[in-house]
Design an enzyme around this catalytic site. Structure first.
Site, PDB file in Angstrom:
ATOM      1  N   SER A   1       0.815  -1.207   0.000  1.00 56.60           N
ATOM      2  CA  SER A   1       0.000   0.000   0.000  1.00 56.60           C
ATOM      3  C   SER A   1       0.852   1.262   0.000  1.00 56.60           C
ATOM      4  O   SER A   1       1.714   1.442  -0.855  1.00 56.60           O
ATOM      5  CB  SER A   1      -0.965  -0.049   1.196  1.00 56.60           C
ATOM      6  OG  SER A   1      -1.948   0.951   1.095  1.00 56.60           O
TER       7      SER A   1
ATOM      8  N   ASP B   1      -0.042  -4.293  -4.004  1.00 60.88           N
ATOM      9  CA  ASP B   1      -1.171  -3.402  -4.236  1.00 60.88           C
ATOM     10  C   ASP B   1      -0.854  -1.982  -3.754  1.00 60.88           C
ATOM     11  O   ASP B   1      -1.495  -1.467  -2.823  1.00 60.88           O
ATOM     12  CB  ASP B   1      -2.432  -3.926  -3.545  1.00 60.88           C
ATOM     13  CG  ASP B   1      -3.712  -3.528  -4.294  1.00 60.88           C
ATOM     14  OD1 ASP B   1      -3.698  -3.549  -5.534  1.00 60.88           O
ATOM     15  OD2 ASP B   1      -4.713  -3.200  -3.635  1.00 60.88           O
TER      16      ASP B   1
ATOM     17  N   HIS C   1      -7.773  -5.252  -0.839  1.00 62.83           N
ATOM     18  CA  HIS C   1      -6.470  -4.579  -0.792  1.00 62.83           C
ATOM     19  C   HIS C   1      -5.450  -5.409  -0.016  1.00 62.83           C
ATOM     20  O   HIS C   1      -4.274  -5.501  -0.401  1.00 62.83           O
ATOM     21  CB  HIS C   1      -6.671  -3.213  -0.123  1.00 62.83           C
ATOM     22  CG  HIS C   1      -5.497  -2.297  -0.197  1.00 62.83           C
ATOM     23  ND1 HIS C   1      -4.746  -2.106  -1.333  1.00 62.83           N
ATOM     24  CD2 HIS C   1      -4.938  -1.484   0.759  1.00 62.83           C
ATOM     25  CE1 HIS C   1      -3.782  -1.220  -1.087  1.00 62.83           C
ATOM     26  NE2 HIS C   1      -3.886  -0.843   0.172  1.00 62.83           N
TER      27      HIS C   1
END
Length: 305
Positions: free
Chosen positions: A153, A177, A246
């Site tokens: 992230s 991600d 996510h």
């Protein structure tokens, strides 16, 4: 419906490219008070107590005394996360599996909380600190060829500073991600030029995760978009339920560390071509820890992880 989705991602791609090109990345090191709250945590990966050793980000040289002669994986977590958080512990346990690598966590948890735009700005400062810390380690004997950065992230964009702000080349950065730049348009983001090889695993593309452009190799789990198996399409923003897709990139990488040949992806022009078995060269590669240095777009399917 399909054309609408394709058009949306095309717009996200263009807008994000423009934003990233218009913004300069800075390598200014923040003040000492800010730096005092950032540490590198070495994981012993055995049954010793304590299980970890913490080193100041600005004085990491003592870390070299405990590193063994093998690859060192630096892991960087994302927004709102911290070392004791379940998702972080999941991947740290996996990275320690069979002690194949040195394992180091970048702990920026005192700056990763609060409103997102502040955490993003803090992340850029942390990125500069991390880059400087790696430079100090290399200057004092750390083998550059054995550095490997894995980040999730917002942490993925922090990882990019290691390549942007140093005169040596990071061999590999894996972005799990990476956070969507559209949440905070102005800033410095992970790119394919930040390491010799940048591989990206997409699980929530266009949601909490970035549109596809940041890697030399990009892997799309179940098309790379939500909902991933076992997750919902929408929920309360920033809730565990809403972050489910996510976080699947972390679950997948953790599983790939324990089983490096479990996930196999096929190079293909698009997910539709992959579904229809219309991939031209059908080149296949492992995903995650066991992936090889290769370029292109790769697609694969998974069940619930």
């Amino acid at each position: 419906m399909l054309m609408s989705i394709v058009y949306l991602y095309f717009l996200l791609f263009l807008v994000t490219r423009i934003m990233c090109k218009e913004n300069m990345c800075r390598c200014n090191v923040p003040d000492s008070d800010f730096a005092a709250d950032v540490n590198l945590i070495y994981y012993k990966c055995n049954n010793e107590t304590p299980a970890t050793i913490s080193y100041p980000i600005t004085a990491p040289e003592e870390l070299l005394k405990v590193l063994e002669d093998k690859q060192t994986i630096f892991y960087i977590f994302g927004y709102l996360q911290f070392p004791e958080e379940e998702n972080v512990q999941l991947i740290m346990d996996a990275l320690c599996y069979e002690r194949t690598d040195n394992v180091v966590l970048l702990d920026w948890s005192k700056h990763s909380k609060g409103i997102y735009n502040k955490a993003f700005q803090n992340g850029e400062k942390v990125g500069s600190l991390f880059a400087q810390s790696l430079q100090l380690l290399v200057n004092n004997g750390l083998d550059v060829s054995k550095i490997y950065i894995v980040a999730h992230s917002l942490g993925a964009h922090i990882a990019g500073f290691a390549g942007k702000c140093n005169d040596f080349v990071i061999p590999r950065i894996t972005g799990l991600d990476p956070a969507n730049p559209l949440f905070y348009p102005r800033g410095c983001y992970l790119t394919s030029e930040d390491a010799a090889w940048v591989d990206i695993i997409h699980t929530d593309m266009g949601g909490y995760g970035t549109p596809p452009y940041q890697g030399t190799a990009q892997y799309f789990q179940n098309g790379g978009v939500r909902p991933q198996p076992g997750c919902k399409l929408i929920s309360i923003p920033l809730s565990l339920t809403d972050l489910c897709s996510h976080q699947k990139s972390v679950n997948l990488y953790a599983e790939s560390k324990r089983h490096p040949t479990k996930f196999v992806a096929t190079r293909c022009a698009s997910y539709i071509d992959y579904i229809l078995n219309n991939c031209k060269d059908s080149l296949q590669t492992y995903v995650g820890y066991g992936a090889s240095n290769i370029r292109g777009l790769f697609y694969f399917k998974t069940e619930v992880l």
